[in-house]
Design a protein around this motif. Structure first.
Motif, PDB file in Angstrom:
ATOM      1  N   UNK A 134       3.671  49.870  25.636  1.00 10.84           N
ATOM      2  CA  UNK A 134       4.352  50.811  24.743  1.00 10.84           C
ATOM      3  C   UNK A 134       4.206  52.258  25.181  1.00 10.84           C
ATOM      4  N   UNK A 135       3.035  52.604  25.740  1.00  7.75           N
ATOM      5  CA  UNK A 135       2.802  53.986  26.154  1.00  7.75           C
ATOM      6  C   UNK A 135       3.703  54.415  27.304  1.00  7.75           C
ATOM      7  N   UNK A 136       4.407  53.466  27.940  1.00  7.73           N
ATOM      8  CA  UNK A 136       5.286  53.778  29.053  1.00  7.73           C
ATOM      9  C   UNK A 136       6.701  54.156  28.623  1.00  7.73           C
ATOM     10  N   UNK A 137       6.994  54.103  27.322  1.00 10.95           N
ATOM     11  CA  UNK A 137       8.364  54.389  26.885  1.00 10.95           C
ATOM     12  C   UNK A 137       8.756  55.803  27.268  1.00 10.95           C
ATOM     13  N   UNK A 138       9.959  55.940  27.820  1.00 11.29           N
ATOM     14  CA  UNK A 138      10.458  57.249  28.227  1.00 11.29           C
ATOM     15  C   UNK A 138      11.020  58.046  27.055  1.00 11.29           C
ATOM     16  N   UNK A 139      10.989  59.359  27.178  1.00  6.81           N
ATOM     17  CA  UNK A 139      11.525  60.228  26.126  1.00  6.81           C
ATOM     18  C   UNK A 139      13.020  59.969  25.946  1.00  6.81           C
ATOM     19  N   UNK A 140      13.415  59.844  24.675  1.00  6.17           N
ATOM     20  CA  UNK A 140      14.813  59.604  24.356  1.00  6.17           C
ATOM     21  C   UNK A 140      15.236  58.157  24.438  1.00  6.17           C
ATOM     22  N   UNK A 141      14.319  57.259  24.838  1.00  8.13           N
ATOM     23  CA  UNK A 141      14.681  55.844  24.972  1.00  8.13           C
ATOM     24  C   UNK A 141      14.795  55.197  23.596  1.00  8.13           C
ATOM     25  N   UNK A 142      15.816  54.361  23.359  1.00  7.29           N
ATOM     26  CA  UNK A 142      15.947  53.665  22.075  1.00  7.29           C
ATOM     27  C   UNK A 142      14.950  52.522  21.974  1.00  7.29           C
ATOM     28  N   UNK A 143      14.393  52.343  20.771  1.00 13.63           N
ATOM     29  CA  UNK A 143      13.427  51.262  20.580  1.00 13.63           C
ATOM     30  C   UNK A 143      13.569  50.654  19.194  1.00 13.63           C
ATOM     31  N   UNK A 144      13.064  49.438  19.051  1.00 14.43           N
ATOM     32  CA  UNK A 144      12.920  48.763  17.760  1.00 14.43           C
ATOM     33  C   UNK A 144      11.610  48.005  17.785  1.00 14.43           C
ATOM     34  N   UNK A 145      10.839  48.080  16.697  1.00 15.26           N
ATOM     35  CA  UNK A 145       9.557  47.366  16.627  1.00 15.26           C
ATOM     36  C   UNK A 145       9.822  45.971  16.073  1.00 15.26           C
ATOM     37  N   UNK A 146       9.643  44.964  16.925  1.00 16.61           N
ATOM     38  CA  UNK A 146       9.877  43.575  16.535  1.00 16.61           C
ATOM     39  C   UNK A 146       8.581  42.848  16.252  1.00 16.61           C
ATOM     40  N   UNK A 147       7.835  43.338  15.264  1.00 12.50           N
ATOM     41  CA  UNK A 147       6.546  42.756  14.876  1.00 12.50           C
ATOM     42  C   UNK A 147       6.526  42.667  13.357  1.00 12.50           C
ATOM     43  N   UNK A 202       6.099  59.683  21.591  1.00 10.64           N
ATOM     44  CA  UNK A 202       6.538  59.727  22.986  1.00 10.64           C
ATOM     45  C   UNK A 202       7.986  60.188  23.128  1.00 10.64           C
ATOM     46  N   UNK A 203       8.633  60.443  21.996  1.00 12.20           N
ATOM     47  CA  UNK A 203      10.020  60.888  22.036  1.00 12.20           C
ATOM     48  C   UNK A 203      11.028  59.768  21.978  1.00 12.20           C
ATOM     49  N   UNK A 204      10.582  58.538  21.614  1.00 16.54           N
ATOM     50  CA  UNK A 204      11.509  57.427  21.472  1.00 16.54           C
ATOM     51  C   UNK A 204      12.420  57.602  20.270  1.00 16.54           C
ATOM     52  N   UNK A 205      13.541  56.881  20.285  1.00 17.98           N
ATOM     53  CA  UNK A 205      14.529  56.969  19.211  1.00 17.98           C
ATOM     54  C   UNK A 205      14.665  55.604  18.538  1.00 17.98           C
TER      55      UNK A 205
END
Length: 210
Positions: free
Chosen positions: A54-67, A83-86
């Motif tokens: 998770x710490x590798x996510x790039x700034x501005x990258x779209x994400x969803x938490x599937x937990x 981290x700047x994720x969206x």
């Protein structure tokens, strides 16, 4: 940072069961998925997709938490936001979301779910397959309604509430922060924060930290 974290597409935090169901939802909705974010299986490949930390996510990258666990969802969302994720909301094309309903960022609505009129789902909430949420219900952040759960109209589910598989929350009830409604329970009275209830009618088993 692995270079492929900058590749286009959604990153799903969690490569377990709910994460793979989130992938199924994304594929059905035509949303490209770049890979998974998971500390426990980073470096592996799941369903043909790379798994990174998770710490590798790039700034501005779209994400969803599937937990499913709301506490873990909270921790990961805070990390990825930092981290700047969206956060991205995913709705399966075989789910029905009625008019005047608002889905917060990072929500997941799976196939066969029905979210009725004038509902509010808070950030990072999940409505699993074949679950229903009735009219005028308000859900806080990180609420989870497991498969087959039935939340009636005008219910208030506070932050981090979990409604178990095939459980029922009757009209107008209030379920407090961090409470857990067990599978097949029928909630006929308000549930205090942090309480675990089970049975029909639902009765308290123990308390959790809200």
């Amino acid at each position: 940072m692995p270079s492929d974290t900058a590749r286009p597409g959604l990153w799903i935090a969690g490569a377990g069961g709910v994460g793979r169901e989130a992938l199924d939802t994304a594929l059905a909705a035509g949303v490209p998925v770049a890979g998974f974010l998971d500390d426990h299986s980073h470096g592996a490949t799941v369903r043909g997709l790379p798994v990174r930390r998770p710490a590798d996510l790039g700034r501005g990258a779209p994400y969803l938490v599937g937990i499913a666990d709301p506490a873990v969802r909270h921790r990961l969302a805070a990390l990825l936001d930092g981290l700047g994720g969206e956060p991205v909301t995913l709705v399966h094309p075989r789910a029905l979301v009625a008019p005047e309903t608002v889905l917060g960022p990072g929500c997941l609505v799976m196939g066969g779910a029905y979210v009725s009129s004038s509902v509010r789902l808070g950030a990072h909430s999940q409505v699993h397959y074949n679950a229903t949420v009735g009219h005028d219900t308000v859900c806080g952040e990180r609420v989870t309604v497991y498969p087959g759960g039935n939340v009636s109209g005008s219910v208030l589910l506070a932050d981090a509430v979990t409604v178990g598989s095939n459980a029922v929350v009757l009209q107008g009830r209030r379920v407090g922060t961090g409470a857990f409604v067990g599978a097949a329970a029928v909630v006929t009275r308000d549930v205090p924060p942090g309480e675990v209830v089970a049975g029909s009618p639902a009765r308290p088993l123990r308390r959790t930290a809200p």
